[in-house]
Design a protein around this motif. Structure first.
Motif, PDB file in Angstrom:
ATOM      1  N   UNK A 165      20.698-102.194  56.331  1.00 41.12           N
ATOM      2  CA  UNK A 165      21.705-103.259  56.422  1.00 41.12           C
ATOM      3  C   UNK A 165      23.061-102.660  56.080  1.00 41.12           C
ATOM      4  N   UNK A 166      24.042-102.833  56.957  1.00 42.04           N
ATOM      5  CA  UNK A 166      25.340-102.190  56.749  1.00 42.04           C
ATOM      6  C   UNK A 166      26.486-103.175  56.929  1.00 42.04           C
ATOM      7  N   UNK A 167      27.522-102.914  56.146  1.00 35.12           N
ATOM      8  CA  UNK A 167      28.834-103.484  56.410  1.00 35.12           C
ATOM      9  C   UNK A 167      29.689-102.260  56.682  1.00 35.12           C
ATOM     10  N   UNK A 168      29.766-101.827  57.964  1.00 34.53           N
ATOM     11  CA  UNK A 168      30.357-100.510  58.231  1.00 34.53           C
ATOM     12  C   UNK A 168      31.843-100.447  57.924  1.00 34.53           C
ATOM     13  N   UNK A 169      32.564-101.575  58.090  1.00 34.59           N
ATOM     14  CA  UNK A 169      34.008-101.543  57.838  1.00 34.59           C
ATOM     15  C   UNK A 169      34.288-101.210  56.377  1.00 34.59           C
ATOM     16  N   UNK A 170      33.444-101.752  55.472  1.00 29.67           N
ATOM     17  CA  UNK A 170      33.694-101.541  54.044  1.00 29.67           C
ATOM     18  C   UNK A 170      32.830-100.437  53.447  1.00 29.67           C
ATOM     19  N   UNK A 171      32.074 -99.731  54.296  1.00 27.19           N
ATOM     20  CA  UNK A 171      31.225 -98.609  53.859  1.00 27.19           C
ATOM     21  C   UNK A 171      30.233 -99.052  52.790  1.00 27.19           C
ATOM     22  N   UNK A 172      29.617-100.204  53.022  1.00 24.98           N
ATOM     23  CA  UNK A 172      28.610-100.733  52.108  1.00 24.98           C
ATOM     24  C   UNK A 172      27.277-100.762  52.853  1.00 24.98           C
ATOM     25  N   UNK A 173      26.198-100.430  52.176  1.00 27.72           N
ATOM     26  CA  UNK A 173      24.921-100.449  52.875  1.00 27.72           C
ATOM     27  C   UNK A 173      23.741-100.524  51.928  1.00 27.72           C
ATOM     28  N   UNK A 174      22.618-100.941  52.492  1.00 27.64           N
ATOM     29  CA  UNK A 174      21.355-100.914  51.754  1.00 27.64           C
ATOM     30  C   UNK A 174      20.270-100.440  52.713  1.00 27.64           C
ATOM     31  N   UNK A 175      19.495 -99.502  52.249  1.00 29.60           N
ATOM     32  CA  UNK A 175      18.433 -98.936  53.067  1.00 29.60           C
ATOM     33  C   UNK A 175      17.109 -99.137  52.348  1.00 29.60           C
ATOM     34  N   UNK A 197      28.011 -91.996  53.685  1.00 33.39           N
ATOM     35  CA  UNK A 197      27.610 -91.001  54.685  1.00 33.39           C
ATOM     36  C   UNK A 197      26.584 -90.010  54.137  1.00 33.39           C
ATOM     37  N   UNK A 198      26.679 -89.692  52.830  1.00 31.56           N
ATOM     38  CA  UNK A 198      25.731 -88.733  52.251  1.00 31.56           C
ATOM     39  C   UNK A 198      24.317 -89.287  52.241  1.00 31.56           C
ATOM     40  N   UNK A 199      24.162 -90.533  51.770  1.00 37.26           N
ATOM     41  CA  UNK A 199      22.818 -91.117  51.659  1.00 37.26           C
ATOM     42  C   UNK A 199      22.359 -91.717  52.983  1.00 37.26           C
ATOM     43  N   UNK A 200      23.278 -92.331  53.719  1.00 37.45           N
ATOM     44  CA  UNK A 200      22.863 -93.089  54.906  1.00 37.45           C
ATOM     45  C   UNK A 200      23.148 -92.367  56.223  1.00 37.45           C
ATOM     46  N   UNK A 201      23.931 -91.268  56.174  1.00 43.45           N
ATOM     47  CA  UNK A 201      24.270 -90.532  57.404  1.00 43.45           C
ATOM     48  C   UNK A 201      23.060 -90.208  58.271  1.00 43.45           C
ATOM     49  N   UNK A 202      21.960 -89.686  57.683  1.00 44.81           N
ATOM     50  CA  UNK A 202      20.802 -89.363  58.514  1.00 44.81           C
ATOM     51  C   UNK A 202      20.251 -90.579  59.258  1.00 44.81           C
ATOM     52  N   UNK A 203      20.339 -91.770  58.655  1.00 47.04           N
ATOM     53  CA  UNK A 203      19.852 -92.978  59.322  1.00 47.04           C
ATOM     54  C   UNK A 203      20.863 -93.467  60.361  1.00 47.04           C
TER      55      UNK A 203
END
Ligand SMILES: [Zn+2]
Length: 481
Positions: free
Chosen positions: A80-90, A131-137
């Motif tokens: 789940x991402x909020x790409x504009x604010x660089x927030x995410x949960x995986x 990007x470090x944690x979620x970049x691969x996804x």
């Protein structure tokens, strides 16, 4: 130079060189626009949140060959991402060789928090971030590549077009944080991203990402199938994917309420550490790696062969000098537990090895060790004050554990660990198996130690951790349904 000639040259300059730059810029912009249009236009650019549910098969051999580990493993993933604010949960969940893996990350900007659903805990992570944690996804989802291409269009460059699957494709590269540039293959007719490649310089790695079967949900386009090919080997294959657009709320980016903060862990020791558990038992730490040494009277027995065994042996020799290293016990076949074996061999030890692990040990040596230098064991083996037991678990076909009778201490690898301060370290399913093994052998224990922790685990803490082990996946989490 005459003024007239200069004027003509200037004209050529003004009309040719800048024109080609403008044209290149326009050509890049045209491809970016085509991609953005194909993925939803303003809906993509103004995306508030996106949730991507993926069912996939992944192949991972792990730290060494073990029958079954090269089988594809079914994974479920919710990003789940909020790409504009660089927030995410995986969130990721899979079962491999009978063990349930259940974990995730919550990220915000350059901060990230690890979620361990198996342990019921969360902990801050110094590394990672969006990007470090979620970049691969993110790289595995073409919609997000379209979003990032638009965000970073100033870094985009057109490369030579290619033919891919019989169709003409643009190739456009752009800068992606914490990664080499990404090269997208964009179908010239549809604007869809069908392939991405990443070239990691000075390595043999060649990473290809393929996106297929594009559909549209709520105005946003995405591929329902995706394959990740690492150096010509299929690594991950998404077989189904669905998305939800602009539906996630604040709670969808939060650390789950039922997770508790993990106890803090011991910092890496700058200086070598020694812990004497009994008259004859020493646990030695150098650079966060550990071995145990047992004084058998006229000789020494050691166990724990992660890298740097020689350094730990040198520390021990200063404490108990003038005794030879007679036996070194190898726990299992995983590569990180084989790296220190040559040091032990060079120190003169006979290697005591579960029979299923002998081939892995022999493969370390250019010249095969002489007869008698590797002792292959297939049942309980007593070496003076210690008993070496073997048991099977999901971790390895045969694991050697060392029971020191006087010290009432067990050395085991990878079934229980952690360096939590002031609290029992949590158990995994393999810890439960270890406890069953100890109970069946009727071992009388005060302490447990291992190669990955300098913490000495008290028996009652180990029992408490096993009793607290709970791997239920609550229905309240979508990934458990
Ligand atoms: Zn292991």
């Amino acid at each position: 130079m005459s003024k007239k000639v200069f004027f003509v040259i200037s004209l050529i300059f003004i009309f040719c060189v800048p024109m080609s730059v403008v044209n290149a810029g326009e050509a890049v912009q045209a491809v970016v626009d085509k991609v953005v249009a194909a993925y939803g236009g303003s809906k993509l650019v103004n995306l508030k949140t996106i949730t991507i549910n993926s069912d996939e098969f992944s192949r991972w051999e792990g730290q060494g060959y073990y029958p079954g580990t090269d089988q594809p493993v079914f994974h479920k993933q919710i990003l789940t991402l909020n790409p504009a604010e660089l927030i995410g949960k995986n969130q990721v969940r899979f079962t491999s060789a009978g063990v349930d893996y259940n974990y995730g990350d919550v990220v915000s900007g350059d901060k990230s928090t690890n979620l361990s659903y198996s342990y019921g805990t969360y902990s801050e992570n110094d590394e990672g971030g969006y990007y470090g944690a979620l970049g691969p996804y993110i790289r595995g989802i073409d919609t997000l590549l379209a979003y990032e291409l638009h965000r970073r269009k100033d870094t985009a460059k057109l490369l030579d077009p290619v033919n891919y699957r019989g169709q003409a494709h643009h190739q456009i590269s752009f800068e992606f944080p914490e990664s080499p540039p990404l090269i997208l293959s964009v179908d010239e007719r549809t604007g869809l991203i069908n392939k991405m490649t990443r070239i990691i310089e000075n390595t043999e790695y060649n990473l290809a990402y393929q996106y297929d079967n594009h559909v549209v949900t709520d105005g946003i386009t995405y591929a329902t199938q995706y394959a990740f090919i690492n150096t010509n080997q299929l690594q991950t294959m998404v077989i189904d994917r669905s998305i939800e657009v602009n539906r996630a709320g604040k709670q969808d980016f939060a650390v789950d309420k039922f997770l508790v903060k993990a106890a803090e862990q011991m910092p890496v020791s700058e200086e070598p550490q020694q812990t004497r558990l009994a008259d004859d038992y020493y646990h030695i730490t150098v650079d966060d790696r550990n071995s145990s040494f047992i004084d058998a009277g006229d000789h020494i027995i050691s166990i724990g062969s992660t890298a740097g065994f020689g350094d730990r042996w040198n520390v021990f020799k200063n404490i108990v000098p003038n005794k030879s290293l007679k036996y070194h016990v190898v726990t299992h076949h995983h590569s990180d537990h084989l790296e220190g074996i040559e040091d032990a061999f060079d120190a003169g030890a006979i290697l005591v090895v579960p029979d299923t692990v002998v081939a892995s040990v022999e493969a370390l040596f250019e010249i095969k060790p002489a007869d008698g230098k590797i002792m292959s064991i297939s049942e309980m083996t007593r070496l003076g004050p210690v008993d070496i037991h073997l048991f099977s678990s999901n971790h390895a076909e045969k694991n050697a554990i060392l029971y020191a009778r006087e010290a009432k201490t067990l050395f085991q690898a990878d079934h229980y660990g952690g360096e939590h301060i002031g609290a029992p370290s949590p158990a995994s399913l393999n810890t439960v198996y270890l406890k069953q093994t100890i109970d069946a052998l009727d071992l009388d224990l005060d302490y447990l130690v291992g190669p990955h922790s300098r913490k000495v685990h008290r028996w009652q803490d180990f029992v408490a951790a096993v009793n607290a082990y709970n791997n239920d996946c609550p229905e309240s989490r979508a990934i458990c349904q």
